[in-house]
Design a protein around this motif. Sequence first.
Motif, mmCIF file in Angstrom:
data_model
loop_
_atom_site.group_PDB
_atom_site.id
_atom_site.type_symbol
_atom_site.label_atom_id
_atom_site.label_comp_id
_atom_site.label_asym_id
_atom_site.label_seq_id
_atom_site.Cartn_x
_atom_site.Cartn_y
_atom_site.Cartn_z
ATOM 1 N N LEU A 6 0.691 31.175 -80.068
ATOM 2 C CA LEU A 6 -0.134 31.770 -79.045
ATOM 3 C C LEU A 6 -0.444 33.203 -79.437
ATOM 4 O O LEU A 6 0.389 33.897 -80.005
ATOM 5 C CB LEU A 6 0.587 31.733 -77.688
ATOM 6 N N ARG A 7 -1.650 33.658 -79.141
ATOM 7 C CA ARG A 7 -2.041 35.003 -79.539
ATOM 8 C C ARG A 7 -1.160 36.028 -78.834
ATOM 9 O O ARG A 7 -0.844 35.910 -77.661
ATOM 10 C CB ARG A 7 -3.510 35.229 -79.221
ATOM 11 N N LEU A 8 -0.775 37.054 -79.566
ATOM 12 C CA LEU A 8 0.114 38.077 -79.025
ATOM 13 C C LEU A 8 -0.655 38.963 -78.048
ATOM 14 O O LEU A 8 -1.733 39.462 -78.377
ATOM 15 C CB LEU A 8 0.689 38.928 -80.154
ATOM 16 N N PRO A 9 -0.124 39.197 -76.869
ATOM 17 C CA PRO A 9 -0.820 40.048 -75.895
ATOM 18 C C PRO A 9 -0.651 41.521 -76.234
ATOM 19 O O PRO A 9 0.261 41.913 -76.969
ATOM 20 C CB PRO A 9 -0.113 39.707 -74.574
ATOM 21 N N HIS A 18 3.970 47.683 -82.492
ATOM 22 C CA HIS A 18 3.463 47.571 -81.127
ATOM 23 C C HIS A 18 2.021 47.061 -81.169
ATOM 24 O O HIS A 18 1.133 47.729 -81.717
ATOM 25 C CB HIS A 18 3.513 48.920 -80.411
ATOM 26 N N VAL A 19 1.787 45.894 -80.587
ATOM 27 C CA VAL A 19 0.456 45.286 -80.617
ATOM 28 C C VAL A 19 -0.477 46.015 -79.642
ATOM 29 O O VAL A 19 -0.163 46.170 -78.458
ATOM 30 C CB VAL A 19 0.535 43.795 -80.247
ATOM 31 N N LEU A 20 -1.616 46.467 -80.168
ATOM 32 C CA LEU A 20 -2.628 47.117 -79.332
ATOM 33 C C LEU A 20 -3.728 46.147 -78.933
ATOM 34 O O LEU A 20 -4.108 46.063 -77.771
ATOM 35 C CB LEU A 20 -3.238 48.322 -80.068
ATOM 36 N N ARG A 21 -4.255 45.416 -79.908
ATOM 37 C CA ARG A 21 -5.296 44.432 -79.597
ATOM 38 C C ARG A 21 -5.514 43.555 -80.824
ATOM 39 O O ARG A 21 -5.078 43.873 -81.923
ATOM 40 C CB ARG A 21 -6.604 45.107 -79.198
ATOM 41 N N GLU A 22 -6.213 42.444 -80.594
ATOM 42 C CA GLU A 22 -6.548 41.537 -81.690
ATOM 43 C C GLU A 22 -7.783 42.055 -82.409
ATOM 44 O O GLU A 22 -8.772 42.448 -81.792
ATOM 45 C CB GLU A 22 -6.800 40.140 -81.131
ATOM 46 N N LEU A 23 -7.734 42.042 -83.738
ATOM 47 C CA LEU A 23 -8.879 42.468 -84.539
ATOM 48 C C LEU A 23 -9.745 41.294 -84.959
ATOM 49 O O LEU A 23 -10.957 41.433 -85.097
ATOM 50 C CB LEU A 23 -8.409 43.211 -85.797
ATOM 51 N N GLY A 24 -9.147 40.142 -85.200
ATOM 52 C CA GLY A 24 -9.901 38.975 -85.635
ATOM 53 C C GLY A 24 -8.970 37.840 -85.981
ATOM 54 O O GLY A 24 -7.746 38.006 -86.017
ATOM 55 N N ASN A 25 -9.529 36.652 -86.207
ATOM 56 C CA ASN A 25 -8.695 35.512 -86.567
ATOM 57 C C ASN A 25 -9.475 34.579 -87.475
ATOM 58 O O ASN A 25 -10.704 34.541 -87.464
ATOM 59 C CB ASN A 25 -8.212 34.772 -85.314
ATOM 60 N N GLY A 27 -8.783 30.727 -90.111
ATOM 61 C CA GLY A 27 -8.184 29.412 -90.061
ATOM 62 C C GLY A 27 -6.673 29.408 -90.194
ATOM 63 O O GLY A 27 -6.010 28.499 -89.725
ATOM 64 N N PHE A 28 -6.101 30.452 -90.821
ATOM 65 C CA PHE A 28 -4.673 30.424 -91.098
ATOM 66 C C PHE A 28 -3.915 31.628 -90.552
ATOM 67 O O PHE A 28 -2.702 31.696 -90.698
ATOM 68 C CB PHE A 28 -4.450 30.344 -92.614
ATOM 69 N N ALA A 29 -4.594 32.579 -89.950
ATOM 70 C CA ALA A 29 -3.905 33.786 -89.487
ATOM 71 C C ALA A 29 -4.703 34.494 -88.406
ATOM 72 O O ALA A 29 -5.917 34.309 -88.285
ATOM 73 C CB ALA A 29 -3.648 34.732 -90.661
ATOM 74 N N VAL A 30 -3.979 35.302 -87.623
ATOM 75 C CA VAL A 30 -4.592 36.194 -86.646
ATOM 76 C C VAL A 30 -4.217 37.617 -87.034
ATOM 77 O O VAL A 30 -3.078 37.882 -87.418
ATOM 78 C CB VAL A 30 -4.094 35.899 -85.217
ATOM 79 N N VAL A 31 -5.178 38.530 -86.963
ATOM 80 C CA VAL A 31 -4.935 39.921 -87.344
ATOM 81 C C VAL A 31 -4.978 40.794 -86.104
ATOM 82 O O VAL A 31 -5.912 40.699 -85.296
ATOM 83 C CB VAL A 31 -5.970 40.416 -88.376
ATOM 84 N N TYR A 32 -3.960 41.643 -85.955
ATOM 85 C CA TYR A 32 -3.856 42.530 -84.794
ATOM 86 C C TYR A 32 -3.856 43.992 -85.237
ATOM 87 O O TYR A 32 -3.374 44.322 -86.331
ATOM 88 C CB TYR A 32 -2.552 42.270 -84.029
ATOM 89 N N LEU A 33 -4.396 44.834 -84.400
ATOM 90 C CA LEU A 33 -4.230 46.271 -84.574
ATOM 91 C C LEU A 33 -2.903 46.631 -83.919
ATOM 92 O O LEU A 33 -2.689 46.347 -82.738
ATOM 93 C CB LEU A 33 -5.375 47.037 -83.909
#
Length: 581
Positions: A6-9, A18-25, A27-33
Amino acid sequence: MTANLLRLPSGAIVDGWHVLRELGNGGFAVVYLVEKNGKPYALKVARHREASGDDKRTHDRMVRETTTLLMLNHPNIIRPQGYGYAEAGNMYVALEYVDGWTLAEWKERKHPTIHEILHVFIKITSALSYMHERGVLHRDLKLVNVLIRKSDGEPVIIDFGCATYSLAEDLTEEGLPPGTERFRAPEQFKFLRDHKNEHRARYAFKVADEIFALGAMLYEMLTDPRPTEHYRRMSLNNLIVAPPSASDVNPRIPEALSRLVEKILSRNPSERPVDTDALRRELEEHLERSGAEYMVPPHAPSEQWPSAPSEFEGHAVVPPKDPTPRKVTRKTLTVGTALVMALAAAVTFWRACGDVPASPSEHSAPPMTAPPDMSTLNPSPMVLPLAVDAGQKEDSTVKMMTPEIPSRERPMRAQKRLSTAECAAMSLVAALAAGCPGSQIRPESFTCPSGAARAMVKELHWEEGESFVLTVDDRHDIDSRVWFTPGSDVVGVVPKVKGLSRRQLEVAPPGTRFYGKAYYLSDKMGRADGPALVIRYDRVKLPGQDERPVCFVVEGRSYGFKDGRVQSGNQQTGYVVDRWP
């Protein structure tokens, strides 16, 4: 390892990041700022979904990417900052955060000269030579995978998700390694043609493939006035017909440079530079001999505006006609102040509903390379034009500070008019202010933009009215019922299931990703069966290809309605449309 991530809030913590926001995703990964010790970083977390294969394969890909990055230490290559496992068991790698533009955005926004473009490509080629000496191949070079850092203008190669290195385990199950079709060397397609009946045949990616991809990038930088836009482009890797020379497409390009690009793009790999170090030397020698004709942009800034109004998000976009700052009257200030007050009140009211994450700390990261999507309304300030005026100068002195309404990435020329996305954001704020969470986001009628219609017919070979099966929200199981929040972003995916039509397998196969937004459909729009869900997807990405604009709609039956959300099934059939409803 978990079967789904599940995407990290915002506000979540992963090993001190410390997760600030999602940058993009992807097929195999999600990238967070993320933030750590007051500094911004990018956190890439492995994920699993229907199109990704099993958990072990997803994990193996992240291990290989991390191993690749740890082998490299170069100023023009993204640098790892740590790695580990998230709470759910999925592997992550922390990366330096690059505040910059993609190569395509850099060209459109900064109008670099031909000399400056070559200088950047020399640095990219030098970084590739460094990689190749260590047995590393990127395998997915393209304009969006190189960033130009805003602070110093240095290029940085990013996204090593497709990379490999000497003696690395082969994770590819197809004939060709992962990559983007437009930047593949012609010999890859020849391999597929020659081995079409050999199911176990695998193409061996080489340095020559990397050189071709670099040549394709340089060709587009020199010949394409608007490389960020979606439209049909001539093939660069056709086995029969070679592309026209850069100077034929764009007379501004010097003949000597055009001949060098033609050599790099040769359909015969033996005619290309022998390796990236040889290519670097050729580019350097070429730049040393350059004259005044290299000191101009490949396209005049005016050429990067359409000659006639073009469509963007349903609005006509016209270039500024007068760079003189507009006179700001008391009436304008009054209207602007009223808008600010209304938006501020609405955001405050929305926060009371518990749907808006807390503001980032005082050490929050610099702005993203691309603006965040419309679904995230953040109360931090941004500059908003005082009125819709195509003639207002971008750097006008009098500007209003308002609650941020991020909008979808778009060409710079569109930023002086309120886009459909921004208008939708204001409607969202107003609706929430009127009564949270009872008010809903309802879809407006639309006619498919010409760019999307053209892409569907000529590039995707889709026909109006045909249907495709998909998992509407890939964060949830295909058989589940999902609560959708109107106004939120939704990413759908074509699952690997039996029963897909032969036609869909050809033009929208498993792994195809749809990007869109959820809406609430009331009986006021001609439906007598009560609340329902509408998903309008406006972008699609087929496996191994670039994103394209589309008009694709899913209308889902409602199984429930609660707290402003709509429940619907996650396996739906969507339709290709030219207008809606």
